[in-house]
Design a protein around this motif. Structure first.
Motif, PDB file in Angstrom:
ATOM      1  N   SER A 236      57.436  47.815  37.978  1.00  0.00           N
ATOM      2  CA  SER A 236      58.063  47.273  39.182  1.00  0.00           C
ATOM      3  C   SER A 236      57.977  45.751  39.259  1.00  0.00           C
ATOM      4  O   SER A 236      58.758  45.125  39.975  1.00  0.00           O
ATOM      5  CB  SER A 236      57.444  47.882  40.443  1.00  0.00           C
TER       6      SER A 236
ATOM      7  N   CYS B 272      52.145  48.898  38.986  1.00  0.00           N
ATOM      8  CA  CYS B 272      53.159  49.630  39.734  1.00  0.00           C
ATOM      9  C   CYS B 272      54.215  50.175  38.784  1.00  0.00           C
ATOM     10  O   CYS B 272      54.740  49.449  37.945  1.00  0.00           O
ATOM     11  CB  CYS B 272      53.832  48.723  40.751  1.00  0.00           C
TER      12      CYS B 272
ATOM     13  N   GLU C 236      57.868  52.358  38.605  1.00  0.00           N
ATOM     14  CA  GLU C 236      59.023  52.866  39.322  1.00  0.00           C
ATOM     15  C   GLU C 236      59.708  53.904  38.451  1.00  0.00           C
ATOM     16  O   GLU C 236      59.781  53.758  37.229  1.00  0.00           O
ATOM     17  CB  GLU C 236      59.995  51.742  39.667  1.00  0.00           C
TER      18      GLU C 236
ATOM     19  N   PHE D 151      65.765  53.353  41.105  1.00  0.00           N
ATOM     20  CA  PHE D 151      64.320  53.393  40.929  1.00  0.00           C
ATOM     21  C   PHE D 151      63.609  53.463  42.279  1.00  0.00           C
ATOM     22  O   PHE D 151      64.013  52.808  43.235  1.00  0.00           O
ATOM     23  CB  PHE D 151      63.835  52.163  40.168  1.00  0.00           C
ATOM     24  N   VAL D 152      62.550  54.254  42.311  1.00  0.00           N
ATOM     25  CA  VAL D 152      61.658  54.311  43.470  1.00  0.00           C
ATOM     26  C   VAL D 152      60.233  54.133  42.958  1.00  0.00           C
ATOM     27  O   VAL D 152      59.899  54.539  41.838  1.00  0.00           O
ATOM     28  CB  VAL D 152      61.782  55.635  44.263  1.00  0.00           C
ATOM     29  N   LYS D 153      59.400  53.534  43.786  1.00  0.00           N
ATOM     30  CA  LYS D 153      58.011  53.303  43.396  1.00  0.00           C
ATOM     31  C   LYS D 153      57.266  54.628  43.338  1.00  0.00           C
ATOM     32  O   LYS D 153      57.352  55.451  44.242  1.00  0.00           O
ATOM     33  CB  LYS D 153      57.344  52.363  44.392  1.00  0.00           C
ATOM     34  N   SER D 154      56.520  54.815  42.285  1.00  0.00           N
ATOM     35  CA  SER D 154      55.738  56.039  42.123  1.00  0.00           C
ATOM     36  C   SER D 154      54.675  56.155  43.198  1.00  0.00           C
ATOM     37  O   SER D 154      54.054  55.164  43.589  1.00  0.00           O
ATOM     38  CB  SER D 154      55.067  56.043  40.747  1.00  0.00           C
TER      39      SER D 154
END
Length: 62
Positions: free
Chosen positions: A36, A20, A22, A6-9
C-alpha cells in the motif's frame, strides 16, 4: 492496471508506517496483491485457490 480495485488487508497494521498489504479480488480468476505504500509500484497476481491456501496457512500459524 486492468481495473484492479485494491482494498487494505484486514491483517495490515493500523499505523501508516507499518507493513500494509492491499488485495484486489474484483477480476475473475485473479487475486492481485501490492504494497500500500507503493500504489503505483509492482503487484503480484495469483489464482484465488493459491491465495486461499496462502491465507489459510497464515491462520494456522501460532
Amino acid at each position: 492496471m486492468l481495473g484492479y480495485k485494491f482494498v487494505k488487508s484486514s491483517y495490515s497494521g493500523g499505523n501508516s508506517g507499518q507493513e500494509c498489504v492491499e488485495v484486489a479480488r474484483n477480476i475473475p480468476r485473479t487475486v492481485a496483491v501490492r504494497d500500500s505504500k507503493r500504489p503505483g509500484g509492482p503487484h503480484v497476481t495469483v489464482t484465488p485457490a493459491a491465495w486461499d491456501a496462502f491465507t489459510a496457512d497464515l491462520r494456522r500459524q501460532p
